[in-house]
Design a protein around this motif. Sequence first.
Motif, mmCIF file in Angstrom:
data_model
loop_
_atom_site.group_PDB
_atom_site.id
_atom_site.type_symbol
_atom_site.label_atom_id
_atom_site.label_comp_id
_atom_site.label_asym_id
_atom_site.label_seq_id
_atom_site.Cartn_x
_atom_site.Cartn_y
_atom_site.Cartn_z
ATOM 1 N N VAL A 116 62.555 30.896 42.854
ATOM 2 C CA VAL A 116 61.364 31.254 42.065
ATOM 3 C C VAL A 116 61.675 32.571 41.364
ATOM 4 N N PHE A 117 61.503 32.585 40.050
ATOM 5 C CA PHE A 117 61.784 33.776 39.249
ATOM 6 C C PHE A 117 60.485 34.387 38.738
ATOM 7 N N GLU A 118 60.378 35.697 38.899
ATOM 8 C CA GLU A 118 59.235 36.454 38.379
ATOM 9 C C GLU A 118 59.742 37.602 37.511
ATOM 10 N N HIS A 119 58.992 37.903 36.464
ATOM 11 C CA HIS A 119 59.202 39.119 35.684
ATOM 12 C C HIS A 119 57.924 39.939 35.853
ATOM 13 N N ILE A 120 58.039 41.032 36.597
ATOM 14 C CA ILE A 120 56.849 41.788 36.999
ATOM 15 C C ILE A 120 56.810 43.112 36.249
ATOM 16 N N LYS A 121 55.728 43.324 35.536
ATOM 17 C CA LYS A 121 55.495 44.568 34.808
ATOM 18 C C LYS A 121 54.439 45.384 35.545
ATOM 19 N N PRO A 122 54.331 46.674 35.245
ATOM 20 C CA PRO A 122 53.324 47.499 35.933
ATOM 21 C C PRO A 122 51.908 46.935 35.842
ATOM 22 N N GLU A 123 51.541 46.370 34.690
ATOM 23 C CA GLU A 123 50.173 45.848 34.523
ATOM 24 C C GLU A 123 49.907 44.609 35.371
ATOM 25 N N HIS A 124 50.960 43.919 35.810
ATOM 26 C CA HIS A 124 50.767 42.719 36.633
ATOM 27 C C HIS A 124 50.328 43.058 38.055
ATOM 28 N N VAL A 125 50.651 44.243 38.532
ATOM 29 C CA VAL A 125 50.367 44.590 39.924
ATOM 30 C C VAL A 125 49.257 45.641 40.060
ATOM 31 N N MET A 126 48.643 46.010 38.940
ATOM 32 C CA MET A 126 47.524 46.954 39.006
ATOM 33 C C MET A 126 46.324 46.275 39.646
ATOM 34 N N LYS A 127 45.651 46.972 40.543
ATOM 35 C CA LYS A 127 44.512 46.385 41.251
ATOM 36 C C LYS A 127 43.373 46.132 40.279
ATOM 37 N N ASN A 128 42.782 44.967 40.378
ATOM 38 C CA ASN A 128 41.664 44.560 39.528
ATOM 39 C C ASN A 128 40.586 43.973 40.430
ATOM 40 N N GLU A 129 39.436 44.609 40.474
ATOM 41 C CA GLU A 129 38.363 44.180 41.380
ATOM 42 C C GLU A 129 37.833 42.796 41.052
ATOM 43 N N ASN A 130 38.062 42.344 39.824
ATOM 44 C CA ASN A 130 37.578 41.015 39.424
ATOM 45 C C ASN A 130 38.525 39.889 39.839
ATOM 46 N N ILE A 131 39.746 40.251 40.220
ATOM 47 C CA ILE A 131 40.737 39.255 40.631
ATOM 48 C C ILE A 131 40.807 39.272 42.149
ATOM 49 N N LYS A 132 40.414 38.184 42.774
ATOM 50 C CA LYS A 132 40.310 38.149 44.236
ATOM 51 C C LYS A 132 41.119 36.991 44.811
ATOM 52 N N ARG A 133 41.894 37.326 45.830
ATOM 53 C CA ARG A 133 42.693 36.312 46.528
ATOM 54 C C ARG A 133 41.799 35.256 47.177
ATOM 55 N N GLY A 134 40.623 35.649 47.649
ATOM 56 C CA GLY A 134 39.713 34.721 48.312
ATOM 57 C C GLY A 134 39.223 33.598 47.421
ATOM 58 N N LYS A 135 39.340 33.769 46.109
ATOM 59 C CA LYS A 135 38.926 32.710 45.182
ATOM 60 C C LYS A 135 39.989 31.625 45.041
ATOM 61 N N SER A 136 41.202 31.926 45.474
ATOM 62 C CA SER A 136 42.309 30.986 45.313
ATOM 63 C C SER A 136 42.396 30.042 46.506
ATOM 64 N N GLU A 137 42.918 28.846 46.284
ATOM 65 C CA GLU A 137 43.141 27.896 47.375
ATOM 66 C C GLU A 137 44.471 27.172 47.176
ATOM 67 N N PHE A 138 45.086 26.781 48.283
ATOM 68 C CA PHE A 138 46.357 26.069 48.224
ATOM 69 C C PHE A 138 46.139 24.670 47.670
ATOM 70 N N LEU A 139 46.993 24.275 46.718
ATOM 71 C CA LEU A 139 46.865 22.996 46.039
ATOM 72 C C LEU A 139 48.226 22.334 45.899
ATOM 73 N N GLU A 140 48.229 21.015 45.972
ATOM 74 C CA GLU A 140 49.458 20.269 45.722
ATOM 75 C C GLU A 140 49.883 20.446 44.266
ATOM 76 N N ASP A 141 51.168 20.271 44.028
ATOM 77 C CA ASP A 141 51.698 20.351 42.666
ATOM 78 C C ASP A 141 51.790 18.946 42.093
ATOM 79 N N ASN A 142 50.893 18.619 41.176
ATOM 80 C CA ASN A 142 50.828 17.260 40.634
ATOM 81 C C ASN A 142 51.998 16.894 39.731
ATOM 82 N N ILE A 143 52.742 17.878 39.280
ATOM 83 C CA ILE A 143 53.913 17.557 38.469
ATOM 84 C C ILE A 143 55.022 16.944 39.328
#
Length: 316
Positions: A116-143
């Motif tokens: 798995v390749f990532e290109h991570i910039k400073p803005e990608h890891v800045m904390k954002n109160e509107n982005i919450k891990r609790g909203k995410s769920e594990f899902l199968e990859d349909n591709i």
Amino acid sequence: MSSVRFITTASLCGASMGIGLFFGTKYERLKKGNKDHLTHLLHLTDTKALFVPSVFASSSIPATTSTSMPATFPQSQPVNRVSEIMKFGFPSLDQVRSFDNFVLSYDRRNRNAQWVFEHIKPEHVMKNENIKRGKSEFLEDNIIHTFFRATKNDFKNSGYDRGHLAAAANHRHTQKAMDQTFTLSNVSPQVGEGFNRDAWNDLEKYVRAKARQSRNVYCCTGPLYLPRRENDGKVYVKYEVIGKNNVAVPTHFFKVLLIENNQGQFELMPFVMPNQPLPKDVKLKKYLVPLESIERAAGFLLFDKIPRNNIKIISG
């Protein structure tokens, strides 16, 4: 003699047409019966012809219908985002999948990503109160074809965590980017206490700290299945599988960082950690290894498009 030559040539032409019709008909049947026929025929066809266009194109391969997850995430990233992430080369081209902020190659046999390749910039890891891990769920990859994909049930009661390869917290800039990291093609079975929740988590935090301080961080992560000598003196590659789909449990994981500082200089840091409870007092630098040892074990080259003389520091 000329008539014999004519008959032989005609026979060969007829046979060739027959073979062509057979494979053409076979292909059309697969195409009609399975929207994911590109995956089905991958082993028969050049990978560049099949999967690289789908990675760089604005539209994705049609998703198969599934009751276990919604439609596949639309690929809304600009066309040049994949080329930006993969700036220093693809380790391999088998079953390449692109997401908004990371790219992976999937191993159908082991039901894990190969890398798995990532290109991570400073803005990608800045904390954002509107982005919450609790909203995410594990899902199968349909591709991924149903024969080869991992499911949530495979991890249920397995004793292993669903461990991210591209870490969720590396992609805090949008909720969608974080959600995509929960796709099971980006997940491997990891020992929980002592590894995924501790030592591996410390390494992921270190990556984000570097990303905040640097111009760019290119990060490649993946599983390894390493040999070990048993009591009989012979060397074996052994690993557990879990669930109905026999999802492989890697023996180790690697993470290779290519860090570009604000002066445009590069540092390369290759890590390998065993997938087991690790001591809490061990420093991360103890897990640094030569890059070549990862490449030989994984079966592909990493960052081979960047001249080694451009890298000022190579740790490990």
